[in-house]
Motif scaffolding. Structure first.
Motif, PDB file in Angstrom:
ATOM      1  N   GLY A 285       0.548  -0.896  -0.423  1.00 24.53           N
ATOM      2  CA  GLY A 285      -0.454   0.392   0.026  1.00 24.53           C
ATOM      3  C   GLY A 285       0.435   1.197   0.117  1.00 24.53           C
ATOM      4  O   GLY A 285       0.470   2.449  -0.102  1.00 24.53           O
ATOM      5  N   LYS A 286       1.989   1.240  -0.210  1.00 27.04           N
ATOM      6  CA  LYS A 286       3.078   2.388   0.297  1.00 27.04           C
ATOM      7  C   LYS A 286       2.721   3.222  -1.888  1.00 27.04           C
ATOM      8  O   LYS A 286       3.286   4.190  -1.101  1.00 27.04           O
ATOM      9  N   THR A 287       2.737   1.696  -2.748  1.00 30.36           N
ATOM     10  CA  THR A 287       2.778   3.586  -3.567  1.00 30.36           C
ATOM     11  C   THR A 287       1.283   2.657  -4.144  1.00 30.36           C
ATOM     12  O   THR A 287       1.439   1.951  -4.896  1.00 30.36           O
ATOM     13  N   PRO A 288       0.640   3.548  -3.953  1.00 33.91           N
ATOM     14  CA  PRO A 288      -0.570   3.757  -5.180  1.00 33.91           C
ATOM     15  C   PRO A 288      -0.836   4.200  -6.910  1.00 33.91           C
ATOM     16  O   PRO A 288       0.645   4.429  -7.108  1.00 33.91           O
ATOM     17  N   VAL A 289      -1.066   3.075  -6.979  1.00 35.14           N
ATOM     18  CA  VAL A 289      -1.769   3.586  -8.817  1.00 35.14           C
ATOM     19  C   VAL A 289      -2.503   4.455  -8.892  1.00 35.14           C
ATOM     20  O   VAL A 289      -3.881   4.588  -8.865  1.00 35.14           O
ATOM     21  N   PHE A 290      -2.235   5.182  -9.686  1.00 31.54           N
ATOM     22  CA  PHE A 290      -3.603   6.002 -10.708  1.00 31.54           C
ATOM     23  C   PHE A 290      -3.699   5.398 -12.300  1.00 31.54           C
ATOM     24  O   PHE A 290      -2.281   5.771 -12.766  1.00 31.54           O
ATOM     25  N   ILE A 291      -4.745   5.663 -12.471  1.00 30.39           N
ATOM     26  CA  ILE A 291      -4.502   5.257 -14.202  1.00 30.39           C
ATOM     27  C   ILE A 291      -5.764   7.141 -14.927  1.00 30.39           C
ATOM     28  O   ILE A 291      -7.081   6.368 -14.512  1.00 30.39           O
ATOM     29  N   CYS A 292      -5.151   7.490 -15.179  1.00 29.57           N
ATOM     30  CA  CYS A 292      -6.321   8.273 -16.086  1.00 29.57           C
ATOM     31  C   CYS A 292      -5.744   8.908 -17.431  1.00 29.57           C
ATOM     32  O   CYS A 292      -4.639   8.198 -18.025  1.00 29.57           O
ATOM     33  N   LYS A 293      -6.126   9.558 -18.010  1.00 29.11           N
ATOM     34  CA  LYS A 293      -6.717  10.098 -19.373  1.00 29.11           C
ATOM     35  C   LYS A 293      -5.052  11.041 -19.565  1.00 29.11           C
ATOM     36  O   LYS A 293      -4.910  11.922 -19.441  1.00 29.11           O
ATOM     37  N   LEU A 294      -4.113  10.422 -21.086  1.00 27.15           N
ATOM     38  CA  LEU A 294      -3.088  11.110 -20.646  1.00 27.15           C
ATOM     39  C   LEU A 294      -3.234  12.309 -21.670  1.00 27.15           C
ATOM     40  O   LEU A 294      -3.279  13.944 -21.023  1.00 27.15           O
ATOM     41  N   MET A 295      -4.961  13.021 -22.212  1.00 24.52           N
ATOM     42  CA  MET A 295      -5.229  14.647 -22.698  1.00 24.52           C
ATOM     43  C   MET A 295      -6.104  14.324 -21.815  1.00 24.52           C
ATOM     44  O   MET A 295      -7.101  15.036 -22.246  1.00 24.52           O
ATOM     45  N   SER A 296      -5.505  14.897 -20.605  1.00 23.74           N
ATOM     46  CA  SER A 296      -6.507  15.126 -19.416  1.00 23.74           C
ATOM     47  C   SER A 296      -5.662  16.411 -18.547  1.00 23.74           C
ATOM     48  O   SER A 296      -4.843  16.418 -18.438  1.00 23.74           O
ATOM     49  N   GLN A 297      -6.473  17.705 -17.595  1.00 25.13           N
ATOM     50  CA  GLN A 297      -5.897  17.891 -16.694  1.00 25.13           C
ATOM     51  C   GLN A 297      -5.410  16.857 -15.723  1.00 25.13           C
ATOM     52  O   GLN A 297      -5.069  16.580 -14.408  1.00 25.13           O
ATOM     53  N   GLY A 298      -5.813  15.790 -15.481  1.00 17.30           N
ATOM     54  CA  GLY A 298      -6.013  15.045 -14.275  1.00 17.30           C
ATOM     55  C   GLY A 298      -5.018  13.852 -14.640  1.00 17.30           C
ATOM     56  O   GLY A 298      -4.595  13.029 -13.606  1.00 17.30           O
ATOM     57  N   ALA A 299      -4.234  13.998 -15.534  1.00 16.80           N
ATOM     58  CA  ALA A 299      -2.734  13.305 -16.031  1.00 16.80           C
ATOM     59  C   ALA A 299      -1.592  14.055 -15.266  1.00 16.80           C
ATOM     60  O   ALA A 299      -0.983  13.873 -14.508  1.00 16.80           O
ATOM     61  N   ILE A 300      -1.864  16.132 -15.598  1.00 20.47           N
ATOM     62  CA  ILE A 300      -1.102  16.595 -14.674  1.00 20.47           C
ATOM     63  C   ILE A 300      -0.414  16.777 -13.272  1.00 20.47           C
ATOM     64  O   ILE A 300      -0.083  16.421 -12.900  1.00 20.47           O
ATOM     65  N   THR A 301      -2.012  16.639 -12.618  1.00 22.08           N
ATOM     66  CA  THR A 301      -2.604  16.398 -10.856  1.00 22.08           C
ATOM     67  C   THR A 301      -1.973  15.177 -10.408  1.00 22.08           C
ATOM     68  O   THR A 301      -1.231  15.013  -9.850  1.00 22.08           O
ATOM     69  N   ALA A 302      -1.912  14.156 -11.332  1.00 22.53           N
ATOM     70  CA  ALA A 302      -1.928  12.808 -10.787  1.00 22.53           C
ATOM     71  C   ALA A 302      -0.022  12.844 -10.696  1.00 22.53           C
ATOM     72  O   ALA A 302       0.630  12.061  -9.104  1.00 22.53           O
ATOM     73  N   VAL A 303       0.457  13.017 -11.860  1.00 20.09           N
ATOM     74  CA  VAL A 303       1.683  13.066 -12.012  1.00 20.09           C
ATOM     75  C   VAL A 303       2.557  13.908 -10.869  1.00 20.09           C
ATOM     76  O   VAL A 303       3.559  13.198  -9.770  1.00 20.09           O
ATOM     77  N   ILE A 304       2.313  15.055 -10.573  1.00 17.72           N
ATOM     78  CA  ILE A 304       2.252  16.098 -10.001  1.00 17.72           C
ATOM     79  C   ILE A 304       2.080  15.995  -8.334  1.00 17.72           C
ATOM     80  O   ILE A 304       3.311  16.282  -8.075  1.00 17.72           O
ATOM     81  N   SER A 305       1.073  15.770  -8.476  1.00 21.13           N
ATOM     82  CA  SER A 305       0.655  16.371  -7.041  1.00 21.13           C
ATOM     83  C   SER A 305       0.252  14.407  -6.108  1.00 21.13           C
ATOM     84  O   SER A 305       0.416  14.466  -4.995  1.00 21.13           O
ATOM     85  N   GLY A 306      -0.226  13.602  -7.230  1.00 21.28           N
ATOM     86  CA  GLY A 306      -0.435  12.501  -6.578  1.00 21.28           C
ATOM     87  C   GLY A 306      -2.114  12.849  -6.347  1.00 21.28           C
ATOM     88  O   GLY A 306      -2.468  11.617  -5.079  1.00 21.28           O
ATOM     89  N   GLU A 307      -3.193  13.769  -6.978  1.00 15.93           N
ATOM     90  CA  GLU A 307      -4.081  13.493  -6.654  1.00 15.93           C
ATOM     91  C   GLU A 307      -4.986  13.305  -8.007  1.00 15.93           C
ATOM     92  O   GLU A 307      -4.303  13.679  -8.830  1.00 15.93           O
ATOM     93  N   LEU A 308      -6.213  13.212  -7.538  1.00 14.65           N
ATOM     94  CA  LEU A 308      -6.990  13.567  -8.676  1.00 14.65           C
ATOM     95  C   LEU A 308      -8.258  13.811  -8.509  1.00 14.65           C
ATOM     96  O   LEU A 308      -9.077  13.601  -7.770  1.00 14.65           O
ATOM     97  N   ALA A 309      -8.668  14.917  -9.339  1.00 10.84           N
ATOM     98  CA  ALA A 309     -10.565  15.505  -9.005  1.00 10.84           C
ATOM     99  C   ALA A 309     -11.622  14.587  -9.582  1.00 10.84           C
ATOM    100  O   ALA A 309     -10.814  13.178 -10.120  1.00 10.84           O
ATOM    101  N   GLU A 310     -12.338  14.760  -9.146  1.00 11.31           N
ATOM    102  CA  GLU A 310     -14.382  13.763  -9.358  1.00 11.31           C
ATOM    103  C   GLU A 310     -13.860  13.185 -10.887  1.00 11.31           C
ATOM    104  O   GLU A 310     -14.039  14.425 -11.700  1.00 11.31           O
ATOM    105  N   ASN A 311     -14.159  12.130 -11.067  1.00  6.25           N
ATOM    106  CA  ASN A 311     -14.439  11.361 -12.846  1.00  6.25           C
ATOM    107  C   ASN A 311     -12.977  11.663 -13.795  1.00  6.25           C
ATOM    108  O   ASN A 311     -12.873  11.884 -14.740  1.00  6.25           O
ATOM    109  N   GLU A 312     -11.744  12.364 -13.057  1.00  2.52           N
ATOM    110  CA  GLU A 312     -10.435  12.552 -13.879  1.00  2.52           C
ATOM    111  C   GLU A 312      -9.628  11.584 -13.869  1.00  2.52           C
ATOM    112  O   GLU A 312      -9.004  11.259 -14.377  1.00  2.52           O
ATOM    113  N   GLY A 313      -9.597  10.037 -13.075  1.00  5.87           N
ATOM    114  CA  GLY A 313      -9.730   8.807 -13.364  1.00  5.87           C
ATOM    115  C   GLY A 313      -9.736   8.317 -11.978  1.00  5.87           C
ATOM    116  O   GLY A 313     -10.602   7.908 -11.354  1.00  5.87           O
ATOM    117  N   THR A 314      -9.008   6.945 -12.059  1.00  2.11           N
ATOM    118  CA  THR A 314      -9.226   5.876 -11.325  1.00  2.11           C
ATOM    119  C   THR A 314      -7.474   6.018 -10.197  1.00  2.11           C
ATOM    120  O   THR A 314      -6.699   5.635 -10.316  1.00  2.11           O
TER     121      THR A 314
END
Length: 294
Positions: A259-288
């Motif tokens: 559990g120390k390494t969470p995994v994010f799956i999101c669309k490359l062409m989306s704002q969610g991709a940026i926030t997941a990579v940079i801050s490790g966060e996802l807004a609602e409906n931006e990914g899994t």
């Protein structure tokens, strides 16, 4: 290995290319988006490793030339119709094709000022019966510590028992996430995340959170399309297992890291991709987000 990686990024081949049979075409806006994200990582002094899939640059050839079964001890297999030399030629062709995509992405990254080191796992990774038995994590650690961003890709590699094997980028990510101390893994794909059924099916719903038990069970039902279509869709040309393999690797990452390494799956062409990579966060409906069940 004590080396800490802020973000281990897997860019899907379907996100980078138009993944159709007998057609190799890169999505130029996707290359630019990856470069934009990695530029932000560089500004924030993040330690990253990027792995990309082959997409239309390799998958079709790998299947066409019969690389899945390799060239050793399979000559009598009824599913192995290809002569030995034909398989070896296919090995060369698939390797050449994915190198081309790797260089295209490396060129885009360096032109944006990202200090990226493009490299193939072909000569440094090895499998046995499809399982990784050799890798170059030590060399990658040194590159990261010196401030570079390694750029790897799925490729055809030598296999001790089969002769050769198609090593997927997802497996590379799974192995590296178990070797390094990784803050997060982010899969950048051509869809918004994990759905309860294939996203092109009617009524498919995005799953924002997947809780993974210690034994790898997931908290809800996820139906994925297997490689059984013949219409040139992504599933029909993927030589490495498609989304089912990606999800399995993601689950293994969460479980093996306890559990120390969470995994994010999101669309490359989306704002969610940026926030997941940079801050490790996802807004609602931006990914899994895949995380260990507490």
């Amino acid at each position: 290995m004590a080396t800490q990686i802020d973000c281990l990024i897997k860019v899907g081949g379907s996100a980078l290319t138009f993944k159709r049979e007998n057609q190799q075409e890169v999505k130029k806006d996707a290359l630019r988006t990856v470069a934009k994200i990695m530029t932000l990582c560089m500004v924030k002094h993040m330690k990253c490793i990027v792995v990309h899939g082959a997409g239309s640059f390799g998958h079709s050839s790998a299947k066409q030339w019969g690389l899945r079964l390799g060239w050793k001890d399979n000559q009598k297999d009824p599913d192995y119709p290809e002569p030995l030399n034909r398989v070896k030629m296919g090995f060369c062709i698939a390797h050449r094709e994915v190198l081309l995509l790797n260089q295209m992405l490396a060129k885009e990254l360096t032109e944006h000022g990202v200090q990226v080191l493009a490299q193939s796992p072909f000569s440094t990774w090895e499998t046995d019966y499809g399982l990784v038995v050799k890798h170059n994590a030590e060399a990658l650690a040194k590159q990261v510590q010196m401030g570079f961003t390694p750029l790897l890709h799925g490729d055809a590699v030598f296999d001790k028992s089969w002769g050769c094997h198609v090593l997927s980028g997802d497996i590379i990510v799974e192995v590296l996430s178990s070797v390094f101390s990784v803050k997060r893994v982010v899969y950048l794909t051509d869809v918004a995340g994990v759905y309860d059924r294939p996203p092109d099916c009617g009524g498919a719903k995005l799953i924002p959170r997947l809780a993974i038990s210690a034994n790898g069970d997931i908290s809800c039902s996820v139906k994925t399309k297997m490689d059984e279509t013949a219409d040139g869709s992504a599933e029909s040309v993927d030589a490495t297992g498609g989304f089912q393999s990606k999800l399995s690797c993601a689950v293994e990452t969460v479980v093996k890291s306890e559990g120390k390494t969470p995994v994010f799956i999101c669309k490359l062409m989306s704002q969610g991709a940026i926030t997941a990579v940079i801050s490790g966060e996802l807004a609602e409906n931006e990914g899994t987000l895949l995380m260990l069940k507490t």
